[in-house]
Design a protein around this motif. Structure first.
Motif, PDB file in Angstrom:
ATOM      1  N   TRP A   6       0.827  -1.203   0.000  1.00 19.16           N
ATOM      2  CA  TRP A   6       0.000   0.000   0.000  1.00 19.16           C
ATOM      3  C   TRP A   6       0.866   1.259   0.000  1.00 19.16           C
ATOM      4  N   GLU A   7       2.003   1.208   0.745  1.00 18.87           N
ATOM      5  CA  GLU A   7       2.890   2.366   0.803  1.00 18.87           C
ATOM      6  C   GLU A   7       3.603   2.555  -0.525  1.00 18.87           C
ATOM      7  N   LEU A   8       3.965   1.444  -1.172  1.00 16.74           N
ATOM      8  CA  LEU A   8       4.635   1.531  -2.466  1.00 16.74           C
ATOM      9  C   LEU A   8       3.720   2.174  -3.499  1.00 16.74           C
TER      10      LEU A   8
ATOM     11  N   ASP B 261      13.532   0.183   2.075  1.00 17.51           N
ATOM     12  CA  ASP B 261      13.046   1.249   2.960  1.00 17.51           C
ATOM     13  C   ASP B 261      12.699   2.503   2.164  1.00 17.51           C
ATOM     14  N   ARG B 262      13.125   2.541   0.907  1.00 19.40           N
ATOM     15  CA  ARG B 262      12.679   3.565  -0.035  1.00 19.40           C
ATOM     16  C   ARG B 262      12.596   2.920  -1.413  1.00 19.40           C
ATOM     17  N   ALA B 263      11.912   3.586  -2.317  1.00 21.05           N
ATOM     18  CA  ALA B 263      11.683   3.012  -3.641  1.00 21.05           C
ATOM     19  C   ALA B 263      12.493   3.766  -4.687  1.00 21.05           C
ATOM     20  N   ALA B 264      13.014   3.013  -5.664  1.00 18.40           N
ATOM     21  CA  ALA B 264      13.660   3.595  -6.831  1.00 18.40           C
ATOM     22  C   ALA B 264      12.766   3.309  -8.026  1.00 18.40           C
ATOM     23  N   LEU B 265      12.355   4.355  -8.733  1.00 17.57           N
ATOM     24  CA  LEU B 265      11.357   4.243  -9.794  1.00 17.57           C
ATOM     25  C   LEU B 265      11.914   4.780 -11.104  1.00 17.57           C
ATOM     26  N   HIS B 266      11.781   4.010 -12.166  1.00 19.95           N
ATOM     27  CA  HIS B 266      12.168   4.469 -13.503  1.00 19.95           C
ATOM     28  C   HIS B 266      10.938   5.095 -14.149  1.00 19.95           C
ATOM     29  N   LEU B 267      11.021   6.377 -14.398  1.00 25.86           N
ATOM     30  CA  LEU B 267       9.911   7.113 -14.998  1.00 25.86           C
ATOM     31  C   LEU B 267      10.137   7.201 -16.510  1.00 25.86           C
ATOM     32  N   VAL B 268       9.148   6.782 -17.274  1.00 20.93           N
ATOM     33  CA  VAL B 268       9.276   6.799 -18.738  1.00 20.93           C
ATOM     34  C   VAL B 268       8.069   7.540 -19.341  1.00 20.93           C
ATOM     35  N   PRO B 269       8.254   8.220 -20.476  1.00 23.63           N
ATOM     36  CA  PRO B 269       9.443   8.215 -21.340  1.00 23.63           C
ATOM     37  C   PRO B 269      10.486   9.277 -21.002  1.00 23.63           C
ATOM     38  N   CYS B 270      10.339  10.028 -19.884  1.00 24.52           N
ATOM     39  CA  CYS B 270      11.311  11.081 -19.584  1.00 24.52           C
ATOM     40  C   CYS B 270      12.667  10.511 -19.179  1.00 24.52           C
ATOM     41  N   ASP B 271      12.705   9.196 -18.875  1.00 25.84           N
ATOM     42  CA  ASP B 271      13.949   8.502 -18.553  1.00 25.84           C
ATOM     43  C   ASP B 271      14.629   9.118 -17.333  1.00 25.84           C
ATOM     44  N   VAL B 272      13.895   9.155 -16.233  1.00 27.77           N
ATOM     45  CA  VAL B 272      14.375   9.694 -14.965  1.00 27.77           C
ATOM     46  C   VAL B 272      14.242   8.623 -13.901  1.00 27.77           C
ATOM     47  N   LEU B 273      15.181   8.611 -12.946  1.00 30.01           N
ATOM     48  CA  LEU B 273      15.069   7.733 -11.790  1.00 30.01           C
ATOM     49  C   LEU B 273      14.606   8.569 -10.609  1.00 30.01           C
TER      50      LEU B 273
ATOM     51  N   TRP C 203      20.236  -4.713  11.494  1.00 22.51           N
ATOM     52  CA  TRP C 203      19.110  -4.076  10.805  1.00 22.51           C
ATOM     53  C   TRP C 203      18.035  -5.100  10.439  1.00 22.51           C
ATOM     54  N   ARG C 204      18.450  -6.318  10.080  1.00 23.63           N
ATOM     55  CA  ARG C 204      17.476  -7.336   9.653  1.00 23.63           C
ATOM     56  C   ARG C 204      16.600  -7.798  10.818  1.00 23.63           C
ATOM     57  N   TRP C 205      17.100  -7.711  12.048  1.00 22.85           N
ATOM     58  CA  TRP C 205      16.328  -8.174  13.186  1.00 22.85           C
ATOM     59  C   TRP C 205      15.448  -7.080  13.791  1.00 22.85           C
ATOM     60  N   ARG C 206      15.500  -5.871  13.214  1.00 20.61           N
ATOM     61  CA  ARG C 206      14.575  -4.830  13.666  1.00 20.61           C
ATOM     62  C   ARG C 206      13.144  -5.248  13.338  1.00 20.61           C
ATOM     63  N   GLN C 207      12.258  -4.998  14.238  1.00 19.71           N
ATOM     64  CA  GLN C 207      10.852  -5.321  14.004  1.00 19.71           C
ATOM     65  C   GLN C 207      10.307  -4.556  12.805  1.00 19.71           C
ATOM     66  N   ALA C 208      10.842  -3.346  12.567  1.00 18.45           N
ATOM     67  CA  ALA C 208      10.332  -2.491  11.501  1.00 18.45           C
ATOM     68  C   ALA C 208      11.041  -2.715  10.169  1.00 18.45           C
ATOM     69  N   ASP C 209      11.946  -3.687  10.076  1.00 17.15           N
ATOM     70  CA  ASP C 209      12.684  -3.913   8.846  1.00 17.15           C
ATOM     71  C   ASP C 209      11.776  -4.524   7.774  1.00 17.15           C
ATOM     72  N   HIS C 210      11.932  -4.050   6.532  1.00 20.36           N
ATOM     73  CA  HIS C 210      11.091  -4.558   5.439  1.00 20.36           C
ATOM     74  C   HIS C 210      11.920  -5.048   4.262  1.00 20.36           C
ATOM     75  N   MET C 211      13.143  -5.474   4.510  1.00 15.12           N
ATOM     76  CA  MET C 211      13.961  -5.965   3.394  1.00 15.12           C
ATOM     77  C   MET C 211      13.328  -7.221   2.796  1.00 15.12           C
ATOM     78  N   PRO C 212      13.272  -7.320   1.459  1.00 16.70           N
ATOM     79  CA  PRO C 212      12.766  -8.550   0.839  1.00 16.70           C
ATOM     80  C   PRO C 212      13.564  -9.770   1.296  1.00 16.70           C
ATOM     81  N   ASP C 213      12.878 -10.907   1.483  1.00 17.99           N
ATOM     82  CA  ASP C 213      13.524 -12.153   1.945  1.00 17.99           C
ATOM     83  C   ASP C 213      14.205 -11.949   3.295  1.00 17.99           C
TER      84      ASP C 213
END
Length: 280
Positions: A4-6, A34-46, A248-258
């Motif tokens: 939902w946050e993504l 913990d943050r998102a990297a997004l490729h915006l097209v067609p302006c080709d911006v991250l 960091w992985r054992w933090r309750q608030a950690d959201h790393m994939p896998d």
């Protein structure tokens, strides 16, 4: 980020770029943690989109990138078509960067060492107030010490991480004469192979310390090509880095994939690195 946050982060990145005059017909999620990297097209911006609680980190990263651009550092550049600053949109901090199409070939250890040497040389030209790497160690130790923040961490593993973080930091951080500005986390995931050559990204981790702290994040063969590096010190920093990663992985608030996989794998890497240092 949670799904939902993504979704909200994607919309914040899209709306921010559109309001600045960039054409955005589609958004491709490149990375989500913990943050998102997004490729915006067609302006080709991250677009890098972080929760507003990390506004200071985003602003620091943009300032580091802005200054490094003036000393020809091998780093990803901010998007030149917009003002180089962090935009606040809803509950997010949004920064816009040049998008680099990745090149598939692996970066050879000698080339990796060369780009890190050049990056360190560029960083030495900056007068920038940055935290010492021991501040990061102290933050990790606080997470491990506070059972409310890491309730699922078994007692024996908590003792392992506390000992590694406290003991290694105290043993190897007393002499600061050789400290300089560092990338902070120049691991392979933060080094892009592009048509312009290798470029470092994720500049918010910039800190002060010895170059061996950075080298401990790189593949082991890289240190052998970095002139003047202390290889015993690299091994100790590698153990310290894995201890921080595990904390960091054992933090309750950690959201790393896998996360469950990396919780176990991180502890295994800590033990192996300590054994290699003769500290197991």
């Amino acid at each position: 980020m949670e799904p939902w946050e993504l979704r909200h982060a994607v919309e914040a990145g899209r709306a921010t770029a559109s309001e600045l005059g960039l054409q955005v017909d589609d958004v491709i999620v490149v990375h989500n943690s913990d943050r998102a990297a997004l490729h915006l097209v067609p302006c080709d911006v991250l677009a890098r989109v972080a929760p507003l609680g990390r506004l200071a980190d985003s602003e620091f990263e943009v300032e580091v990138a802005r200054r490094l651009a003036g000393v020809d550092a091998p780093v990803a550049e901010l998007e030149p078509r917009v003002e180089p600053r962090v935009q606040v949109r809803d509950a997010f901090a949004v920064s816009l960067w040049t998008y680099y199409e990745p090149v598939g070939s692996e970066i050879a250890p000698a080339d990796y060492a060369d780009v890190l040497l050049r990056h360190h040389a560029a960083l030495r030209r900056l007068d920038l107030d940055a935290p010492h790497f021991t501040d990061r160690v102290a933050a990790a130790l606080r997470e491990v010490s506070d059972r409310a923040n890491s309730p699922e961490l078994p007692a024996s593993d908590r003792e392992l991480l506390s000992g590694a973080l406290g003991g290694l930091s105290a043993a190897i951080s007393t002499d600061e004469d050789g400290d300089q500005l560092l990338h902070g986390e120049p691991h392979p995931g933060n080094l892009l192979n592009t048509r312009r050559g290798p470029l470092f990204v994720d500049l918010a981790t910039c800190c002060r310390g010895p170059v061996e702290f950075d080298l401990a994040h790189a593949p082991e063969e890289v240190g052998k090509h970095y002139a003047g590096a202390d290889h015993d010190l690299i091994h100790r920093y590698r153990a310290l880095n894995w201890a921080m990663f595990s904390a960091w992985r054992w933090r309750q608030a950690d959201h790393m994939p896998d996360r469950d996989h990396w919780r176990a794998e991180g502890l295994n890497r800590v033990r192996a690195a300590l054994e290699r240092c003769g500290l197991g």
